[in-house]
Design a protein around this motif. Structure first.
Motif, PDB file in Angstrom:
ATOM      1  N   VAL A   1       0.844  -1.180   0.000  1.00  0.00           N
ATOM      2  CA  VAL A   1       0.000   0.000   0.000  1.00  0.00           C
ATOM      3  C   VAL A   1       0.897   1.254   0.000  1.00  0.00           C
ATOM      4  N   ALA A   2       0.411   2.364  -0.577  1.00  0.00           N
ATOM      5  CA  ALA A   2       1.273   3.549  -0.746  1.00  0.00           C
ATOM      6  C   ALA A   2       1.761   4.119   0.586  1.00  0.00           C
ATOM      7  N   VAL A   3       0.883   4.121   1.582  1.00  0.00           N
ATOM      8  CA  VAL A   3       1.309   4.612   2.897  1.00  0.00           C
ATOM      9  C   VAL A   3       1.280   3.454   3.887  1.00  0.00           C
TER      10      VAL A   3
ATOM     11  N   ASN B   1      -6.161   8.525  -2.144  1.00  0.00           N
ATOM     12  CA  ASN B   1      -5.927   7.165  -2.653  1.00  0.00           C
ATOM     13  C   ASN B   1      -4.612   6.574  -2.146  1.00  0.00           C
ATOM     14  N   TYR B   2      -4.082   7.113  -1.064  1.00  0.00           N
ATOM     15  CA  TYR B   2      -2.827   6.585  -0.511  1.00  0.00           C
ATOM     16  C   TYR B   2      -3.024   5.217   0.161  1.00  0.00           C
ATOM     17  N   ASP B   3      -4.284   4.746   0.214  1.00  0.00           N
ATOM     18  CA  ASP B   3      -4.512   3.412   0.764  1.00  0.00           C
ATOM     19  C   ASP B   3      -4.528   2.365  -0.356  1.00  0.00           C
TER      20      ASP B   3
ATOM     21  N   VAL C   1      -2.618   0.278  -3.808  1.00  0.00           N
ATOM     22  CA  VAL C   1      -1.333  -0.233  -4.309  1.00  0.00           C
ATOM     23  C   VAL C   1      -1.078   0.479  -5.632  1.00  0.00           C
ATOM     24  N   PHE C   2      -0.075   1.329  -5.671  1.00  0.00           N
ATOM     25  CA  PHE C   2       0.274   2.014  -6.927  1.00  0.00           C
ATOM     26  C   PHE C   2       1.289   1.174  -7.686  1.00  0.00           C
ATOM     27  N   ILE C   3       1.128   1.122  -9.002  1.00  0.00           N
ATOM     28  CA  ILE C   3       2.054   0.312  -9.801  1.00  0.00           C
ATOM     29  C   ILE C   3       3.468   0.881  -9.664  1.00  0.00           C
ATOM     30  N   ARG C   4       3.612   2.190  -9.864  1.00  0.00           N
ATOM     31  CA  ARG C   4       4.975   2.761  -9.845  1.00  0.00           C
ATOM     32  C   ARG C   4       5.570   2.704  -8.440  1.00  0.00           C
ATOM     33  N   ASP C   5       4.737   2.866  -7.412  1.00  0.00           N
ATOM     34  CA  ASP C   5       5.251   2.832  -6.032  1.00  0.00           C
ATOM     35  C   ASP C   5       5.708   1.431  -5.651  1.00  0.00           C
ATOM     36  N   PHE C   6       5.052   0.426  -6.262  1.00  0.00           N
ATOM     37  CA  PHE C   6       5.397  -0.938  -5.869  1.00  0.00           C
ATOM     38  C   PHE C   6       6.767  -1.367  -6.398  1.00  0.00           C
TER      39      PHE C   6
ATOM     40  N   CYS D   1       2.754  10.537 -15.246  1.00  0.00           N
ATOM     41  CA  CYS D   1       3.822   9.699 -14.688  1.00  0.00           C
ATOM     42  C   CYS D   1       3.950  10.013 -13.187  1.00  0.00           C
ATOM     43  N   MET D   2       5.159   9.851 -12.647  1.00  0.00           N
ATOM     44  CA  MET D   2       5.331  10.105 -11.206  1.00  0.00           C
ATOM     45  C   MET D   2       4.819  11.498 -10.839  1.00  0.00           C
ATOM     46  N   ILE D   3       5.118  12.469 -11.680  1.00  0.00           N
ATOM     47  CA  ILE D   3       4.570  13.809 -11.490  1.00  0.00           C
ATOM     48  C   ILE D   3       3.153  13.768 -12.037  1.00  0.00           C
ATOM     49  N   ASP D   4       2.185  13.503 -11.134  1.00  0.00           N
ATOM     50  CA  ASP D   4       0.842  13.223 -11.630  1.00  0.00           C
ATOM     51  C   ASP D   4      -0.127  14.398 -11.440  1.00  0.00           C
ATOM     52  N   ARG D   5       0.432  15.594 -11.362  1.00  0.00           N
ATOM     53  CA  ARG D   5      -0.394  16.808 -11.367  1.00  0.00           C
ATOM     54  C   ARG D   5       0.194  17.752 -12.391  1.00  0.00           C
TER      55      ARG D   5
ATOM     56  N   SER E   1       8.214  22.854  -3.243  1.00  0.00           N
ATOM     57  CA  SER E   1       7.413  21.860  -2.532  1.00  0.00           C
ATOM     58  C   SER E   1       6.937  20.794  -3.517  1.00  0.00           C
ATOM     59  N   TYR E   2       6.740  19.575  -3.013  1.00  0.00           N
ATOM     60  CA  TYR E   2       6.130  18.462  -3.760  1.00  0.00           C
ATOM     61  C   TYR E   2       6.800  18.264  -5.119  1.00  0.00           C
ATOM     62  N   HIS E   3       6.031  18.295  -6.227  1.00  0.00           N
ATOM     63  CA  HIS E   3       6.675  18.067  -7.529  1.00  0.00           C
ATOM     64  C   HIS E   3       7.463  19.273  -8.015  1.00  0.00           C
ATOM     65  N   ASN E   4       7.186  20.422  -7.411  1.00  0.00           N
ATOM     66  CA  ASN E   4       7.788  21.660  -7.894  1.00  0.00           C
ATOM     67  C   ASN E   4       9.064  21.998  -7.113  1.00  0.00           C
TER      68      ASN E   4
ATOM     69  N   PRO F   1       9.131  10.301   5.485  1.00  0.00           N
ATOM     70  CA  PRO F   1       8.174  11.144   4.740  1.00  0.00           C
ATOM     71  C   PRO F   1       8.180  10.860   3.240  1.00  0.00           C
ATOM     72  N   GLU F   2       7.085  11.243   2.640  1.00  0.00           N
ATOM     73  CA  GLU F   2       6.923  11.087   1.189  1.00  0.00           C
ATOM     74  C   GLU F   2       7.867  12.053   0.450  1.00  0.00           C
ATOM     75  N   TYR F   3       7.936  13.306   0.956  1.00  0.00           N
ATOM     76  CA  TYR F   3       8.786  14.290   0.292  1.00  0.00           C
ATOM     77  C   TYR F   3       9.170  15.389   1.273  1.00  0.00           C
TER      78      TYR F   3
ATOM     79  N   TYR G   1       5.513   7.575   6.790  1.00  0.00           N
ATOM     80  CA  TYR G   1       5.551   6.139   6.537  1.00  0.00           C
ATOM     81  C   TYR G   1       5.173   5.808   5.095  1.00  0.00           C
ATOM     82  N   GLN G   2       5.676   6.617   4.175  1.00  0.00           N
ATOM     83  CA  GLN G   2       5.383   6.395   2.750  1.00  0.00           C
ATOM     84  C   GLN G   2       6.169   5.161   2.303  1.00  0.00           C
ATOM     85  N   THR G   3       5.466   4.191   1.749  1.00  0.00           N
ATOM     86  CA  THR G   3       6.118   2.903   1.488  1.00  0.00           C
ATOM     87  C   THR G   3       7.270   3.033   0.492  1.00  0.00           C
ATOM     88  N   TRP G   4       7.119   3.844  -0.570  1.00  0.00           N
ATOM     89  CA  TRP G   4       8.222   3.843  -1.530  1.00  0.00           C
ATOM     90  C   TRP G   4       9.434   4.628  -1.029  1.00  0.00           C
ATOM     91  N   THR G   5       9.252   5.429   0.018  1.00  0.00           N
ATOM     92  CA  THR G   5      10.419   6.023   0.692  1.00  0.00           C
ATOM     93  C   THR G   5      11.176   4.907   1.410  1.00  0.00           C
TER      94      THR G   5
END
Ligand code: GLC
Length: 598
Positions: free
Chosen positions: A128-130, A142-144, A146-151, A288-292, A472-475, A516-518, A534-538
């Motif tokens: 799960v993402a988080v 939607n952090y609950d 399973v993201f393909i890229r995060d996995f 993609c990863m930058i999804d905004r 911040s974030y993607h920027n 943290p995620e970022y 507790y971001q899983t892909w971190t």
């Protein structure tokens, strides 16, 4: 917003007929793809070969691969086991292996990663993402899921540790989701699309109000913020499939008809003819990863690097037969054209910038130097001082009258990993990162993009996005998950010292800050404003980096070397008489760093 229902019943074990959706329940009446049913029938009649034994502890009994997947030349499979720490970490006095002790951060990370595992019908299928949703006080969105890229980093951590079942299940279940009915306002995207994420839900069994079953519920972008299709998901799926095949030797999975069909469907989507004049993939912002919205629509580098890598993986994995010959030919042509295009037009260093600065514009001819009609005024003021004497990088985007000069880490790192760049360019990118360490690594690796969009640029390009404020974030935020991609690129280029330095910067802080995620600010000093903890892909990115450094030879499950055969392909350039023709010399000259003679 009309969104088709996407819930499917649970399956306790994977039968081939369950891998491909059944008509008519899951497809609308107009649903295409009858060939997939023929394929199922064919597959069902062929009993799958037993899997070669995977030998994570290194007893040396891994069964060698038994098939030639790509049909053109044998896939040279070097058994990657036994794991090499036994060789490296030897007590110099007693000549015995020294058992490695895990750091506190590693122990905590494994605990969290294991906690994040999601089960479906009693089997692990993803993470799960988080990892600790309870720790986040705001809206989980939607952090609950399973993201393909995060996995991917989770999968690699598990694979490198010898736990393969979760990756196999993930690959097969996401393949099931590929053919889902997906509609936004009566319009359906292409059939090979892989979801951005999925969730395991419980739902009442049809016709029985008292009984419940588990179902997988994918999101292809039809629920995602902005409704963007995740172009990178299918590319990551192919990349992970190869990594799984290489490390386990389980080639019978790669050979399965449904898996081969899955690869082909993804590629058909990417290689379909359109209006494009370039070999790069044309995509919308946020795919993609930058999804905004971040102004990366068009031909963003991240997608091109993943596309190139996925094409190279597919070229190795597709079984060669009459049905796949054309596709394999198309893959090779695209690979040649894509690498030529990116190496030539995305690359900037001091010298190239100076050339752009002196560009003539409005050149109407086949032998224009400034092919995309770039106005030199586009060179941003920050870059004039920032570009180092040594090294360079691939810029974020190239299209008519537009060069996005921002540095995007994932695209650059993955271009090194997949050999989309020349070896010299790959070295140049790492040199630039070393030179610009404070800007790109700072107090927390790694900047997702540099520099941040500010003021009017931020307002216009992001649409005043409050999450993507400057630094911040993607920027211009810092994303620790990118550590594993950095480590991989460093190992490939023989610079593990750089990766080690970045990991040391991150390790204690990640543990203290609860993964943290970022991070925010120009040097990554603050935990991100809206960052999940507790971001899983971190967590997984950190573990994968550690494992890769420990077992650097296993990096080859993801990397590619320069393919000389591709350089023989048709990289087009202009001849003296002004006609376009194919040139092998131009592509070769990129590699050798020489200027081709007309
Ligand atoms: C954010 C990221 C995206 C990631 C998702 C789940 O939306 O931008 O790349 O997949 O979170 O972690």
């Amino acid at each position: 917003m009309a969104i088709a229902s996407t819930i499917r019943p649970c399956c306790s074990h994977l039968l081939i007929s369950q891998i491909i959706p059944k008509y008519p329940y899951h497809f609308s009446k107009s649903q295409k793809c009858p060939h997939r049913y023929e394929v199922v029938a064919q597959a069902a009649s062929t009993a799958p070969a037993p899997h070669p034994t995977f030998d994570p502890v290194g007893t040396g009994s891994a069964t060698p691969p038994h098939i030639l997947l790509h049909g053109l030349k044998p896939l040279v499979f070097t058994p990657l086991l036994p794991f090499p720490e036994k060789i490296r970490n030897v007590d110099p006095v007693r000549h015995e292996p020294i058992p490695r002790t895990e750091s506190v951060a590693e122990r905590e990370a494994w605990k969290l990663l294991n906690q994040s595992v999601v089960n479906y019908c009693g089997k692990p299928v993803g993470t799960v993402a988080v990892a600790d949703a309870g720790a986040f006080k705001g809206e989980l969105l939607n952090y609950d899921q399973v993201f393909i890229r995060d996995f991917v980093p989770s999968a690699l951590a598990f694979l490198l540790k010898g736990e393969t079942e979760i990756v196999r299940n993930f690959l097969l279940h996401t393949l099931q989701l590929q053919s889902w009915e997906k509609t936004v306002d009566c319009y359906s995207p292409g059939q090979g699309l892989m979801p951005a994420s999925f969730k395991v839900r419980t739902a009442p069994i049809d016709g029985n109000a008292d009984a419940e079953e588990e179902v997988l519920d994918p999101d292809f972008g039809e629920s995602a913020i902005g409704r963007v299709a995740p172009v990178d998901s299918g590319l990551w799926w192919i990349i992970l499939l190869r990594a799984y095949g290489k490390i386990t030797g389980d080639f019978s999975l790669l050979e399965r008809v449904d898996v081969q069909t899955g690869i082909k469907l993804i590629l058909n989507l990417c290689l379909s003819d359109g209006f494009d004049m370039f070999p790069t993939l044309l995509v919308t912002d946020g795919s993609c990863m930058i999804d905004r919205r971040m102004g990366i629509h068009g031909h963003p580098l991240e997608i091109q690097s993943l596309f190139y890598s996925a094409l190279r993986c597919a070229k190795e994995m597709l079984t060669f037969n009459e049905g796949s010959a054309n596709l394999i030919r198309a893959i090779k042509n695209r690979l040649s054209a894509l690498s030529f295009h990116v190496r030539e037009y995305y690359w900037v260093d001091l010298q190239k910038l100076n050339e752009i600065y002196r560009y003539k514009t409005e050149e109407y001819s086949q032998n224009a130097t400034n092919k995309f009609n770039i106005y030199p005024e586009q060179i941003p003021t920050w870059l004039v001082d920032w570009i180092p004497d040594r090294g360079g990088y691939l810029i974020g985007n190239v299209q008519p009258a537009h060069m996005d000069f921002r540095f995007f880490s994932l695209g650059n790192l993955w271009a090194i990993v997949s050999s989309l760049t020349t070896p010299k360019q790959a070295e140049g990118i790492l040199s630039l990162i070393e030179e610009k360490w404070d800007d790109l690594i700072g107090t927390m690796p790694l900047k997702i993009s540099y520099p941040a969009l500010e003021s009017d640029e931020w307002r216009i390009i992001t649409g005043s996005d409050p999450k993507n404020t400057p630094w911040s974030y993607h920027n211009g935020g810092s994303w620790p998950t990118l550590l594993w991609q950095f480590t991989l690129a460093c190992i490939k280029m023989g610079r593990p010292d750089l990766a080690q330095r970045a990991i040391s910067t991150a390790e204690k802080r990640l543990l203290d800050d609860n993964w943290p995620e970022y991070y925010d600010t120009p040097t990554g000093r603050f935990v991100g404003k809206q960052s999940r903890l507790y971001q899983t892909w971190t967590v997984a990115g950190f573990l994968t980096s550690k494992l890769l450094l420990e077992k650097p030879e296993l990096a080859s499950i993801l990397t590619f070397e320069e393919d000389l055969e591709l350089l023989e392909g048709c990289a087009c350039r202009l001849s003296r008489n002004g006609r376009t023709r194919c040139s092998r010399q131009a592509a070769r000259s990129q590699l050798l760093g020489t200027v081709p003679r007309p």
